[in-house]
Design an enzyme around this catalytic site. Structure first.
Site, short mmCIF file in Angstrom:
data_model
loop_
_atom_site.label_atom_id
_atom_site.label_comp_id
_atom_site.label_asym_id
_atom_site.label_seq_id
_atom_site.Cartn_x
_atom_site.Cartn_y
_atom_site.Cartn_z
N GLY A 83 37.32 23.98 35.96
CA GLY A 83 37.85 24.13 34.62
C GLY A 83 38.87 25.23 34.51
O GLY A 83 39.06 26.03 35.44
N GLN A 139 43.75 31.86 30.63
CA GLN A 139 43.95 32.06 32.07
C GLN A 139 45.37 31.72 32.50
O GLN A 139 45.79 32.13 33.58
CB GLN A 139 42.97 31.19 32.88
N CYS A 142 35.49 31.78 39.49
CA CYS A 142 36.48 31.70 38.43
C CYS A 142 37.86 31.86 39.07
O CYS A 142 38.03 32.71 39.95
CB CYS A 142 36.22 32.83 37.42
N LEU A 143 38.81 31.05 38.62
CA LEU A 143 40.16 31.13 39.19
C LEU A 143 40.80 32.49 38.90
O LEU A 143 41.75 32.87 39.57
CB LEU A 143 41.04 30.00 38.63
N HIS A 184 31.12 28.66 30.60
CA HIS A 184 32.05 29.54 31.32
C HIS A 184 33.46 29.48 30.71
O HIS A 184 34.06 30.51 30.42
CB HIS A 184 32.08 29.13 32.80
N GLU A 185 33.96 28.24 30.51
CA GLU A 185 35.33 28.10 30.00
C GLU A 185 35.45 28.62 28.57
O GLU A 185 36.43 29.29 28.23
CB GLU A 185 35.80 26.65 30.08
N HIS A 192 35.89 32.32 28.10
CA HIS A 192 37.26 32.84 28.27
C HIS A 192 37.97 32.99 26.92
O HIS A 192 38.85 33.83 26.77
CB HIS A 192 38.08 31.88 29.14
NI NI Z 1 36.90 31.19 34.69
#
Ligand code: NI
Length: 174
Positions: free
Chosen positions: A47, A52, A98-99, A140-141, A144
């Site tokens: 995701g 981000q 996480c990216l 998680h997303e 953000h």
């Molecule tokens: Ni993330």
């Protein structure tokens, strides 16, 4: 479509609260969605949230690949102005990445079952129940969008480290 640059932990865009999209039909929102999908396809991952990619809007995309531990397949979805609610008090702890924290993993407790609502990219209402990895990626997303990165959710910072080092020791996937 463009591949977008990912903000990494420490960038202020990841610490702030994102703003409501309200009208998904706006061309700049549609372009952002296309670019986020292209970026996720390029990098790989479950995701991506708009902050981000340096855009402070309440918009996330996510998918659950077939065979992912503890979850049914969920095709790539777009969720705009989401509301996430736990369905009960049960939590599950599993490693996630996480990216915006490349190369790292941490064991994070998340609600096992959630309901999420919002809009899709056509402005149609979304109202879904999710469990397991699906519930985890949504939580998680959506975190953000409130400036929360997963280390803030961790109960034991001893279970935080680099992928290569943890591979030998970790007990759970995800
Ligand atoms: Ni993330």
């Amino acid at each position: 479509m463009s591949i977008l640059k990912i903000a990494r932990m420490g960038h202020p865009i990841l610490a702030g609260r994102a703003q409501a999209v309200i009208d998904p039909a706006r061309p700049e929102v549609q372009r952002l969605i296309d670019d986020m999908i292209a970026t996720l396809d390029d990098i790989g991952g479950a995701g991506l949230a708009a902050p981000q990619v340096h855009v402070p809007l309440r918009l996330v995309i996510f998918r659950v690949s077939p065979g992912r531990a503890g979850g049914e397949e969920v095709p790539l979805g777009v969720l705009i102005d989401p509301i996430v609610e736990p369905l009960d008090d049960e939590t599950q702890t599993a490693y996630e990445g996480c990216l915006s924290l490349p190369g790292l993993l941490g064991a994070v407790p998340r609600f096992a079952r959630v309901r999420y609502r919002g809009l899709d990219r056509d402005g149609e209402p979304v109202d879904q129940v999710a469990e397991g990895f699906h519930a985890r990626v949504v939580q998680h997303e959506c975190d953000h969008l409130d400036g929360i990165l997963y280390p803030k959710r961790m109960a034991d910072l001893g279970k935080f480290g680099f992928v290569e080092e943890l591979r030998q020791n970790r007990d759970e996937g995800g």
